[in-house]
Design a protein around this motif. Structure first.
Motif, PDB file in Angstrom:
ATOM      1  N   ILE A   1      -3.226 -13.486   2.146  1.00 35.75           N
ATOM      2  CA  ILE A   1      -2.844 -13.172   3.564  1.00 35.75           C
ATOM      3  C   ILE A   1      -3.091 -11.427   3.190  1.00 35.75           C
ATOM      4  O   ILE A   1      -2.520 -10.901   2.411  1.00 35.75           O
ATOM      5  CB  ILE A   1      -1.514 -13.431   3.778  1.00 35.75           C
ATOM      6  N   ILE A   2      -4.083 -11.154   4.037  1.00 31.88           N
ATOM      7  CA  ILE A   2      -4.487  -9.518   4.001  1.00 31.88           C
ATOM      8  C   ILE A   2      -4.134  -9.032   5.227  1.00 31.88           C
ATOM      9  O   ILE A   2      -4.542  -9.479   6.320  1.00 31.88           O
ATOM     10  CB  ILE A   2      -6.164  -9.843   3.777  1.00 31.88           C
ATOM     11  N   ILE A   3      -3.455  -7.852   4.942  1.00 33.32           N
ATOM     12  CA  ILE A   3      -3.093  -6.978   6.041  1.00 33.32           C
ATOM     13  C   ILE A   3      -3.663  -5.636   5.852  1.00 33.32           C
ATOM     14  O   ILE A   3      -3.275  -5.126   4.859  1.00 33.32           O
ATOM     15  CB  ILE A   3      -1.436  -7.139   6.265  1.00 33.32           C
ATOM     16  N   GLY A   4      -4.182  -4.948   7.119  1.00 35.09           N
ATOM     17  CA  GLY A   4      -4.525  -4.011   6.765  1.00 35.09           C
ATOM     18  C   GLY A   4      -3.744  -2.723   6.881  1.00 35.09           C
ATOM     19  O   GLY A   4      -2.754  -2.702   6.829  1.00 35.09           O
ATOM     20  N   LYS A   5      -4.483  -1.369   7.141  1.00 34.36           N
ATOM     21  CA  LYS A   5      -3.897  -0.183   7.072  1.00 34.36           C
ATOM     22  C   LYS A   5      -3.215   0.064   8.381  1.00 34.36           C
ATOM     23  O   LYS A   5      -3.868  -0.183   9.276  1.00 34.36           O
ATOM     24  CB  LYS A   5      -4.707   0.975   6.616  1.00 34.36           C
TER      25      LYS A   5
ATOM     26  N   GLY B   1       0.952  -1.120  -0.161  1.00 28.09           N
ATOM     27  CA  GLY B   1      -0.214  -0.145  -0.017  1.00 28.09           C
ATOM     28  C   GLY B   1       0.790   1.233  -0.014  1.00 28.09           C
ATOM     29  O   GLY B   1       1.840   1.113   0.124  1.00 28.09           O
ATOM     30  N   ALA B   2       0.072   2.293  -0.292  1.00 28.42           N
ATOM     31  CA  ALA B   2       0.768   3.570  -0.217  1.00 28.42           C
ATOM     32  C   ALA B   2       1.148   4.056   1.155  1.00 28.42           C
ATOM     33  O   ALA B   2       0.715   3.652   2.302  1.00 28.42           O
ATOM     34  CB  ALA B   2      -0.312   4.764  -0.614  1.00 28.42           C
ATOM     35  N   HIS B   3       2.536   4.626   1.141  1.00 26.54           N
ATOM     36  CA  HIS B   3       3.399   5.075   2.112  1.00 26.54           C
ATOM     37  C   HIS B   3       3.477   3.949   3.330  1.00 26.54           C
ATOM     38  O   HIS B   3       4.116   4.084   4.403  1.00 26.54           O
ATOM     39  CB  HIS B   3       2.455   6.078   2.778  1.00 26.54           C
ATOM     40  N   THR B   4       3.464   2.614   2.800  1.00 31.88           N
ATOM     41  CA  THR B   4       3.824   1.595   3.618  1.00 31.88           C
ATOM     42  C   THR B   4       5.345   1.415   3.532  1.00 31.88           C
ATOM     43  O   THR B   4       6.107   1.599   2.562  1.00 31.88           O
ATOM     44  CB  THR B   4       3.207   0.396   3.319  1.00 31.88           C
TER      45      THR B   4
ATOM     46  N   ASP C   1      -6.570  -7.362  10.560  1.00 34.20           N
ATOM     47  CA  ASP C   1      -7.410  -5.900  10.292  1.00 34.20           C
ATOM     48  C   ASP C   1      -6.557  -4.671  10.455  1.00 34.20           C
ATOM     49  O   ASP C   1      -5.226  -4.880  10.729  1.00 34.20           O
ATOM     50  CB  ASP C   1      -8.538  -5.919  11.190  1.00 34.20           C
ATOM     51  N   ASP C   2      -7.193  -3.343  10.040  1.00 31.50           N
ATOM     52  CA  ASP C   2      -6.471  -2.317  10.514  1.00 31.50           C
ATOM     53  C   ASP C   2      -5.925  -2.122  11.752  1.00 31.50           C
ATOM     54  O   ASP C   2      -6.454  -2.391  12.927  1.00 31.50           O
ATOM     55  CB  ASP C   2      -7.399  -1.195  10.065  1.00 31.50           C
ATOM     56  N   LYS C   3      -4.605  -1.524  11.824  1.00 33.15           N
ATOM     57  CA  LYS C   3      -4.090  -0.797  13.125  1.00 33.15           C
ATOM     58  C   LYS C   3      -3.864  -2.089  14.198  1.00 33.15           C
ATOM     59  O   LYS C   3      -4.406  -2.026  15.251  1.00 33.15           O
ATOM     60  CB  LYS C   3      -4.868   0.345  13.657  1.00 33.15           C
TER      61      LYS C   3
ATOM     62  N   CYS D   1      -1.890 -17.033  -5.381  1.00 32.55           N
ATOM     63  CA  CYS D   1      -1.972 -16.458  -4.133  1.00 32.55           C
ATOM     64  C   CYS D   1      -1.953 -14.924  -4.250  1.00 32.55           C
ATOM     65  O   CYS D   1      -1.562 -14.201  -4.997  1.00 32.55           O
ATOM     66  CB  CYS D   1      -0.634 -16.981  -3.430  1.00 32.55           C
ATOM     67  N   LEU D   2      -2.322 -14.370  -2.884  1.00 38.83           N
ATOM     68  CA  LEU D   2      -2.424 -12.958  -2.935  1.00 38.83           C
ATOM     69  C   LEU D   2      -2.042 -12.524  -1.385  1.00 38.83           C
ATOM     70  O   LEU D   2      -2.482 -13.112  -0.493  1.00 38.83           O
ATOM     71  CB  LEU D   2      -3.753 -12.469  -2.991  1.00 38.83           C
ATOM     72  N   ILE D   3      -1.120 -11.454  -1.404  1.00 39.05           N
ATOM     73  CA  ILE D   3      -0.649 -11.195  -0.117  1.00 39.05           C
ATOM     74  C   ILE D   3      -0.948  -9.362  -0.551  1.00 39.05           C
ATOM     75  O   ILE D   3      -0.169  -8.982  -1.435  1.00 39.05           O
ATOM     76  CB  ILE D   3       0.955 -11.256   0.015  1.00 39.05           C
ATOM     77  N   SER D   4      -1.688  -9.064   0.295  1.00 36.47           N
ATOM     78  CA  SER D   4      -1.993  -7.623   0.234  1.00 36.47           C
ATOM     79  C   SER D   4      -1.562  -6.940   1.507  1.00 36.47           C
ATOM     80  O   SER D   4      -1.887  -7.106   2.744  1.00 36.47           O
ATOM     81  CB  SER D   4      -3.418  -7.363   0.096  1.00 36.47           C
ATOM     82  N   ILE D   5      -0.756  -5.772   1.651  1.00 40.45           N
ATOM     83  CA  ILE D   5      -0.469  -4.931   2.645  1.00 40.45           C
ATOM     84  C   ILE D   5      -0.847  -3.515   2.600  1.00 40.45           C
ATOM     85  O   ILE D   5      -0.963  -3.026   1.599  1.00 40.45           O
ATOM     86  CB  ILE D   5       1.103  -4.861   3.055  1.00 40.45           C
ATOM     87  N   GLY D   6      -1.925  -3.184   3.752  1.00 45.64           N
ATOM     88  CA  GLY D   6      -2.671  -1.842   3.524  1.00 45.64           C
ATOM     89  C   GLY D   6      -1.569  -0.439   3.619  1.00 45.64           C
ATOM     90  O   GLY D   6      -0.321  -0.705   4.009  1.00 45.64           O
ATOM     91  N   ASP D   7      -2.227   0.502   3.270  1.00 43.86           N
ATOM     92  CA  ASP D   7      -1.461   1.839   3.369  1.00 43.86           C
ATOM     93  C   ASP D   7      -0.943   2.122   4.853  1.00 43.86           C
ATOM     94  O   ASP D   7      -1.548   1.540   5.624  1.00 43.86           O
ATOM     95  CB  ASP D   7      -2.499   2.753   2.989  1.00 43.86           C
ATOM     96  N   TYR D   8       0.152   2.732   5.052  1.00 45.29           N
ATOM     97  CA  TYR D   8       0.644   3.311   6.257  1.00 45.29           C
ATOM     98  C   TYR D   8       1.169   2.187   7.219  1.00 45.29           C
ATOM     99  O   TYR D   8       1.465   2.546   8.437  1.00 45.29           O
ATOM    100  CB  TYR D   8      -0.090   4.388   7.048  1.00 45.29           C
ATOM    101  N   THR D   9       1.501   0.844   6.704  1.00 49.40           N
ATOM    102  CA  THR D   9       1.816   0.061   7.577  1.00 49.40           C
ATOM    103  C   THR D   9       3.320  -0.041   7.672  1.00 49.40           C
ATOM    104  O   THR D   9       4.089   0.354   6.419  1.00 49.40           O
ATOM    105  CB  THR D   9       1.206  -1.660   6.943  1.00 49.40           C
ATOM    106  N   THR D  10       3.909  -0.560   8.616  1.00 49.77           N
ATOM    107  CA  THR D  10       5.229  -0.749   8.882  1.00 49.77           C
ATOM    108  C   THR D  10       5.700  -1.981   9.203  1.00 49.77           C
ATOM    109  O   THR D  10       5.236  -2.640  10.188  1.00 49.77           O
ATOM    110  CB  THR D  10       5.933   0.366   9.973  1.00 49.77           C
ATOM    111  N   ILE D  11       6.488  -2.644   8.617  1.00 46.30           N
ATOM    112  CA  ILE D  11       7.233  -3.910   9.032  1.00 46.30           C
ATOM    113  C   ILE D  11       8.692  -3.852   9.079  1.00 46.30           C
ATOM    114  O   ILE D  11       9.420  -3.390   8.202  1.00 46.30           O
ATOM    115  CB  ILE D  11       6.739  -4.921   7.876  1.00 46.30           C
TER     116      ILE D  11
END
Length: 226
Positions: free
Chosen positions: A128-132, A86-89, A168-170, A103-113
């Motif tokens: 694997i869906i990871i929120g914002k 995502g944006a700003h991740t 989910d988010d946050k 397969c799909l891996i989705s990482i939301g906006d503004y997430t930090t790893i």
């Protein structure tokens, strides 16, 4: 005149896409393509010292606007996988891996790893869906599979198929947390250091332990200390 020229260039999507793609390869990033129809959509993301390895066909990596990747390894083995960042991740020195197909891996906006993270999507049509606005500390490992088969002796049936993961988010995952297959973690929750998540965690909860258990509910968290 120069200001107008810069403005017109920025409005030209084809020119800007070419610029972002050239910038991607200038910063010591590598794409190793052992297949056909694979693509990397860089947008305005900033990546340095990253490697993307395609071992298959028709795989896609999409980097969101102003995303930041440093020293990451992305491996897509198989066909028709999609990685969405995502944006700003921001992702630092972590590995993302795919196997099988679709397969799909989705990482939301503004997430930090943070450093030494690992996300693995294996087995056909896995997600694997990871929120914002999630915050993952160092050495967090997320995997939707056991990687190998467990078989019932009497029937020969495999009893450990992969399962999707939804975060989910946050959500804040502390250092060395492991998230296993079939888990959902609700928004605004916290998982403590070295915990092993094997079951769902509701929203606004604090979970710790091996396996992780909810010890507090009706909580929230902030990145800044107050």
């Amino acid at each position: 005149m120069l200001t107008k020229l810069k403005g017109s260039i920025k409005k030209n999507k084809q020119v800007m896409n070419l610029f972002y793609r050239c910038r991607f390869f200038l910063f010591n990033n590598k794409v190793k393509n052992r297949g056909r129809g694979n693509k990397v959509v860089t947008n305005s993301a900033s990546a340095k010292a990253c490697t993307i390895l395609f071992n298959g066909n028709n795989n896609t990596v999409i980097l969101g606007e102003s995303a930041s990747l440093r020293g990451c390894l992305i491996i897509m083995s198989g066909d028709d996988h999609v990685l969405e960042i995502g944006a700003h991740t921001s992702i630092y020195k972590s590995n993302i891996a795919f196997e099988d197909h679709h397969c799909l891996i989705s990482i939301g906006d503004y997430t930090t790893i943070q450093e030494n993270g690992g996300i693995s999507a294996v087995e056909p049509y896995s997600k694997i869906i990871i929120g914002k606005r999630c915050m993952f500390s160092v050495d967090v490992d997320i995997r939707n599979t056991d990687s190998h088969s467990i078989i019932k002796l009497d029937t020969g049936e495999r009893i450990n198929p992969g399962k999707n993961i939804f975060i989910d988010d946050k959500v804040w995952l502390g250092a060395y947390v492991q998230v296993l297959k079939g888990v959902s973690i609700g928004n605004n929750s916290i998982v403590g250091i070295r915990s092993l998540v094997t079951k769902d965690i509701p929203s606004h909860a604090l979970a710790v332990g091996v396996p992780a258990k909810v010890i507090k509910t009706n909580v929230d968290w902030r990145e800044e200390r107050i």
